[in-house]
Design an enzyme around this catalytic site. Sequence first.
Site, mmCIF file in Angstrom:
data_model
loop_
_atom_site.group_PDB
_atom_site.id
_atom_site.type_symbol
_atom_site.label_atom_id
_atom_site.label_comp_id
_atom_site.label_asym_id
_atom_site.label_seq_id
_atom_site.Cartn_x
_atom_site.Cartn_y
_atom_site.Cartn_z
ATOM 1 N N GLU A 73 -24.377 -52.538 6.301
ATOM 2 C CA GLU A 73 -24.695 -52.430 4.870
ATOM 3 C C GLU A 73 -25.961 -51.607 4.690
ATOM 4 O OE1 GLU A 73 -24.754 -56.161 2.446
ATOM 5 O OE2 GLU A 73 -26.612 -55.340 1.625
ATOM 6 N N GLU B 23 -26.930 -61.560 6.515
ATOM 7 C CA GLU B 23 -28.388 -61.385 6.520
ATOM 8 C C GLU B 23 -29.095 -62.721 6.646
ATOM 9 O OE1 GLU B 23 -29.685 -59.144 3.100
ATOM 10 O OE2 GLU B 23 -28.782 -57.287 3.832
HETATM 11 C C1 IDC Z 1 -26.515 -58.002 -4.441
HETATM 12 C C2 IDC Z 1 -25.652 -57.322 -5.488
HETATM 13 C C3 IDC Z 1 -25.937 -57.921 -6.851
HETATM 14 C C4 IDC Z 1 -25.721 -59.426 -6.780
HETATM 15 C C5 IDC Z 1 -26.532 -60.043 -5.652
HETATM 16 C C6 IDC Z 1 -26.212 -61.526 -5.504
HETATM 17 O O1 IDC Z 1 -25.883 -55.934 -5.461
HETATM 18 O O2 IDC Z 1 -25.101 -57.355 -7.831
HETATM 19 O O3 IDC Z 1 -26.110 -60.007 -8.018
HETATM 20 O O4 IDC Z 1 -26.253 -59.391 -4.425
HETATM 21 O O5 IDC Z 1 -26.950 -62.136 -4.507
HETATM 22 C C7 IDC Z 1 -28.424 -57.316 0.249
HETATM 23 C C8 IDC Z 1 -27.277 -58.248 0.276
HETATM 24 C C9 IDC Z 1 -26.330 -57.977 -0.878
HETATM 25 C C10 IDC Z 1 -27.097 -57.626 -2.143
HETATM 26 C C11 IDC Z 1 -27.818 -56.297 -1.889
HETATM 27 C C12 IDC Z 1 -28.574 -55.744 -3.100
HETATM 28 O O6 IDC Z 1 -26.578 -58.244 1.507
HETATM 29 O O7 IDC Z 1 -25.548 -59.120 -1.068
HETATM 30 O O8 IDC Z 1 -26.171 -57.464 -3.176
HETATM 31 N N1 IDC Z 1 -28.714 -56.474 -0.750
HETATM 32 O O9 IDC Z 1 -29.600 -56.597 -3.493
HETATM 33 N N2 IDC Z 1 -29.354 -57.195 1.197
HETATM 34 C C13 IDC Z 1 -30.274 -56.305 0.775
HETATM 35 C C14 IDC Z 1 -29.874 -55.826 -0.463
#
Ligand code: IDC
Length: 333
Positions: free
Chosen positions: A255, A165
Site C-alpha cells: 500500500e 499495519e
Molecule cells: C483510510 C481511507 C479513509 C478511511 C480510513 C478508515 O483512505 O477513507 O476513512 O482509512 O480508517 C493507511 C491505511 C488505510 C487508510 C490510509 C489513508 O492502511 O486503511 O485508509 N492509510 O489514511 N495507512 C496509512 C494511510
Amino acid sequence: MGMLRWLRWGVACVACIAFLVGCASTESKTPVERHGALRVEGTFLLNEQGKKIQLRGISSHGLQWYGRYANKAVLQWLRDDWHIDVWRAALYLTEGGYIQNRALKQRVIDSIEAARDLGLYVVVDWHVLREGTPQAYKKDALEFFTEIAATYGHLPNLIYEICNEPNGKDVTWSGVIKPYAEEVIARIRQYDPDNLIIVGTPTWSQDVDVAAEDPITGWSNIMYTLHFYAGSHGKELRDKAERALAKGLPIFVTEWGTTLASGHEGPFIKESEEWLSFLKRHSISWINWSLNNKGEDSGLLVYNADREGKGTWKEEDLSPSGKFIRKILRKRP
Ligand code: IDC
C-alpha cells in the site's frame, strides 16, 4: 542466384513475422500467464521462469465501503486499461469490517475468483488498523486464512497479506507481530505450501529495518510490508528500507499513496516519482491506495464517479492521483 535471393527474403520474412507474433502474444498474455507461480529469492520476487519481477497494481478501499468495486468488470478494466498485474482486497476488521460483518468475506472471494478468471494476482489483505495489534483477532485470522488457503491455495495467483499495519508502542516486532505471523504462516502452509505470504511490520508497516534484525525463519516465500504516503514519508523511510534490504529482507509495498498519510492533500507528484524510481531500482512490487469515489485525494476516482462500479470510467472520472497512477501503470516498467 535469383532463387537464393528469394529464399533469403523468405527466411527473413518468416523470422520477422515470428518475432512480431511473439511480441504480440507476450503482450496479450495475462500477468499470471506471463509469470506463473511466484517465489522469493534473497530480496527479490521471481516469476516461474526465475526472472526478477516487479508487480504493480491497485488496492480496493475498505471492502465494507467500496466492496461493490470488487467485481470482474472493474478488475478487467483495471487489467486492460490500467495494465495492473495485481489487485488488493482490503478486508478491514473493525470500523464496520469483517469482525462486525462476516458477509464481507464474499467480497474477498469475489476478488479472488475475478482475479483467477482474469489472470491477475490478488492480495488478500487482513487489514489490521485501528486494532493496533494483530493478536486482537488472531483466532479469526486463523479461521479466515484456513478457509481461504484450503479453497484457493492451489491457485498460482493468490497472495496473503496477514496484517496490514500493526501499530502502537507495545506492538513490537519480536514480542507481538512475529509470533502472530509464525502462527498464521504455519496454518496457511498446512494448505498452501508455496504462495507468497506478506507480513506487516511495526509502526504502520514502516519498521522493516526492525524486522530485518529478527526475520522469520523456516518458511519460504515470505515477504515484509513497507507502506508509505509520498506527502508524509520520504528519504528517511527509504533509508530504512535500504538498511533492511542490505540485511536481506524481501520487501513488498502492498500500500502506498500519492498523498499525506491521512489520505488527503496532494497528489505529491515529485515525491511519488522519487519513490517510484526507488522501487523500480530495487525491483520492489507496489500497490496504490485506492479505488474509490469518496472524494479523498488518494482516491483514484473523482467524487461520485459511476456509483455502480461497472468499470466504464473515462479519463474525466479519474482524480489527479488516478490520472497519474494510470499513466505510470500504462508505461511498462
Ligand atoms: C483510510 C481511507 C479513509 C478511511 C480510513 C478508515 O483512505 O477513507 O476513512 O482509512 O480508517 C493507511 C491505511 C488505510 C487508510 C490510509 C489513508 O492502511 O486503511 O485508509 N492509510 O489514511 N495507512 C496509512 C494511510
